[in-house]
Design a protein around this motif. Sequence first.
Motif, mmCIF file in Angstrom:
data_model
loop_
_atom_site.group_PDB
_atom_site.id
_atom_site.type_symbol
_atom_site.label_atom_id
_atom_site.label_comp_id
_atom_site.label_asym_id
_atom_site.label_seq_id
_atom_site.Cartn_x
_atom_site.Cartn_y
_atom_site.Cartn_z
ATOM 1 N N ARG A 69 0.821 -1.272 0.034
ATOM 2 C CA ARG A 69 0.036 -0.149 -0.069
ATOM 3 C C ARG A 69 0.829 1.289 0.096
ATOM 4 O O ARG A 69 1.729 1.293 0.749
ATOM 5 N N HIS A 70 0.514 2.055 -0.917
ATOM 6 C CA HIS A 70 1.254 3.399 -1.082
ATOM 7 C C HIS A 70 0.430 4.549 -0.370
ATOM 8 O O HIS A 70 -0.907 4.761 -1.223
ATOM 9 N N ALA A 71 0.774 5.439 0.356
ATOM 10 C CA ALA A 71 0.330 6.745 0.590
ATOM 11 C C ALA A 71 -1.331 6.439 1.346
ATOM 12 O O ALA A 71 -2.138 7.341 1.046
ATOM 13 N N MET A 72 -1.432 5.393 1.899
ATOM 14 C CA MET A 72 -2.805 4.746 2.106
ATOM 15 C C MET A 72 -3.936 4.633 1.273
ATOM 16 O O MET A 72 -5.107 4.442 1.767
ATOM 17 N N VAL A 73 -3.824 4.869 -0.216
ATOM 18 C CA VAL A 73 -4.950 5.009 -0.909
ATOM 19 C C VAL A 73 -4.670 3.985 -2.247
ATOM 20 O O VAL A 73 -5.769 3.884 -3.091
ATOM 21 N N THR A 74 -3.395 3.635 -2.577
ATOM 22 C CA THR A 74 -3.168 2.643 -3.693
ATOM 23 C C THR A 74 -2.319 1.831 -3.566
ATOM 24 O O THR A 74 -1.787 2.018 -2.381
ATOM 25 N N ASN A 75 -2.229 0.881 -4.425
ATOM 26 C CA ASN A 75 -1.112 -0.226 -4.110
ATOM 27 C C ASN A 75 0.034 0.084 -5.240
ATOM 28 O O ASN A 75 -0.213 0.357 -6.362
ATOM 29 N N VAL A 76 1.144 -0.555 -4.946
ATOM 30 C CA VAL A 76 2.152 -0.417 -5.674
ATOM 31 C C VAL A 76 2.838 -1.795 -5.956
ATOM 32 O O VAL A 76 2.636 -2.574 -4.989
ATOM 33 N N ARG A 77 3.224 -2.216 -7.134
ATOM 34 C CA ARG A 77 3.288 -3.762 -7.482
ATOM 35 C C ARG A 77 4.842 -3.959 -8.143
ATOM 36 O O ARG A 77 5.048 -2.955 -8.683
ATOM 37 N N GLY A 78 5.535 -4.688 -7.777
ATOM 38 C CA GLY A 78 6.775 -4.833 -8.155
ATOM 39 C C GLY A 78 6.973 -6.403 -8.533
ATOM 40 O O GLY A 78 6.390 -7.175 -7.734
ATOM 41 N N SER A 79 8.184 -6.686 -8.813
ATOM 42 C CA SER A 79 8.726 -8.050 -9.045
ATOM 43 C C SER A 79 9.951 -7.932 -8.983
ATOM 44 O O SER A 79 10.896 -6.877 -9.146
ATOM 45 N N PHE A 80 10.750 -9.286 -8.913
ATOM 46 C CA PHE A 80 12.194 -9.377 -8.930
ATOM 47 C C PHE A 80 12.365 -10.317 -10.251
ATOM 48 O O PHE A 80 11.933 -11.315 -10.479
ATOM 49 N N GLY A 81 13.341 -9.478 -10.997
ATOM 50 C CA GLY A 81 13.515 -10.357 -12.396
ATOM 51 C C GLY A 81 14.469 -11.537 -12.343
ATOM 52 O O GLY A 81 14.626 -12.223 -13.437
#
Length: 209
Positions: free
Chosen positions: A48-60
């Motif tokens: 969760r980012h800034a309480m309002v949205t989601n950040v998604r990531g991955s490890f290549g």
Amino acid sequence: MALFNRKNNNAPSAATATIAPAVDPALAALTGEYAIDPAHSSIGFTVRHAMVTNVRGSFGEHEGTLKLDGADPANSTASIDVRIGSIDTGIADRDGHLVSGDFFDAEKFPLMTFRSTHAEQLGGDTYRVTGDLTIKDVTRPLSIDLEFNGSATDVYGNERVGFEGSADILRSDWGLTWNAALETGGVMVSDKVKLNFDISAIKSAVTQA
């Protein structure tokens, strides 16, 4: 098709107490050692980012092995190494911050590792793998719930199995505590992180023979 036979909770009668349960030949054939195929697998996260949205990531960049036992899930194991420097959230500046000393400190601790200690069937095609997750210099237990997606032989003759699943962690448990307070209340980055796994693994040539 379940990878492992379900346990029979009914007590056997005296006449059948010494008869071992039959093992499905199709399941037994899956027993062996597998290498995770990084080109067809993903290990990622959602936070969760800034309480309002989601950040998604991955490890290549990641590698690992699975040792599957088609008759007894407790004998199955998993070992995974993830290169922290391969993190990708789609924003280069953010990725740079994540590999810095504020978060992962990838220069000093280049790998995140998981080593299983136990595996069990929860029911049907759902399994739980428990083990030790190491991030930076902290090792803590982690349980990952996985769904077995099946097995297949690809066009190159490789025998494959597939799993997908997730686990929730608190990043602060592994010393990842950086944050910033928001003027409206709350914090920039949530403590809770969801880890996501989508794994395709190839049976080794020795165990395919």
